[in-house]
Design a protein around this motif. Structure first.
Motif: not given
Length: 249
Positions: A87-89, A169-176
């Protein structure tokens, strides 16, 4: 002959009486008659014939078995920590998608004042007359064209800053990792971002020189070249990720 008739009649009557009241005759008569109904059978027949409603047999409702319930997330092998993490992702991804969409729309809108700034640059320069070896700058008092050009440039820089803010400011998605056109889009930032800073600075110097009756000289003379490189790289970065461009506002 007549004397025998009474005796014969009496004999015949006695024979009939013996046959009627003999034990065998009574047994046959008893067998021929139906038995009297018992009280229980008689009560049932009376209830059916009277049309009285019969009470239906009450059956208890069956309770649903536990196997018919839907499986929960725990039945599927997912722990509470895993479901909360998903849900957080998803919330992180939704926020990033929203901010990047705003970034794209603002980037397209920034092209409008940017194009107007380039067009208005034609009326921002001063006229020059050659008096022998001396160059005389004229039209220094009329600053309407330069003021309009400076105002449009300021709007362009402001909208460019807002566009960049949503991307940063857009959140970064780890591993992308960035691929394809996105890499080109980000690589061009190293060209048009410094250009968006240098262009207004050089323009302010050139504006001051012209208002002072001077000819544009020094670093201010690079104002036009830097502006054109900035606009070209910025337009290329938009085309890299938005072609074909569909305007949906």
């Amino acid at each position: 002959m007549l004397s025998l008739y009474p005796k014969t009649t009496q004999l015949l009557g006695a024979t009939i009486l013996l046959l009627v009241f003999s034990p065998a005759s009574r047994a046959q008569t008893a067998d021929a008659l139906p038995d009297a109904p018992t009280p229980q059978v008689q009560a049932i027949d009376l209830a059916q014939n009277s049309g009285a409603p019969q009470q239906p047999s009450q059956t208890q409702p069956q309770q649903p078995s536990s196997s018919s319930t839907e499986p929960s997330l725990s039945d599927l092998g997912l722990t509470t920590a895993q479901t909360q993490g998903s849900a957080q992702a998803q919330a992180l991804l939704d926020k990033r998608t929203h901010m990047l969409k705003v970034h794209q729309k603002l980037g397209l809108l920034t092209l409008i004042p940017l194009a107007a700034t380039v067009i208005s640059s034609a009326g921002a320069t001063a006229s020059h007359q050659h008096n022998g070896s001396t160059v005389v700058t004229t039209n220094t008092g009329n600053t309407t064209g330069r003021d309009l050009h400076a105002a449009l440039g300021s709007v362009s820089v402001g909208m460019y800053a807002a566009t960049a803010w949503y991307a940063i400011r857009a959140p970064k998605v780890p591993g992308v990792e960035s691929r394809g056109a996105i890499r080109v889009h980000k690589a061009l930032i190293w060209i048009h971002a410094p250009g968006m800073v240098l262009t207004p600075v050089l323009g302010a110097i050139a504006f001051k020189q012209l208002n002072s009756g001077e000819r544009i000289h020094g670093v201010a003379s690079a104002h036009a070249a830097v502006a054109w490189v900035t606009v070209a790289s910025y337009s290329a970065s938009i085309v890299a990720v938005s072609w074909p461009i569909h305007l949906k506002f």
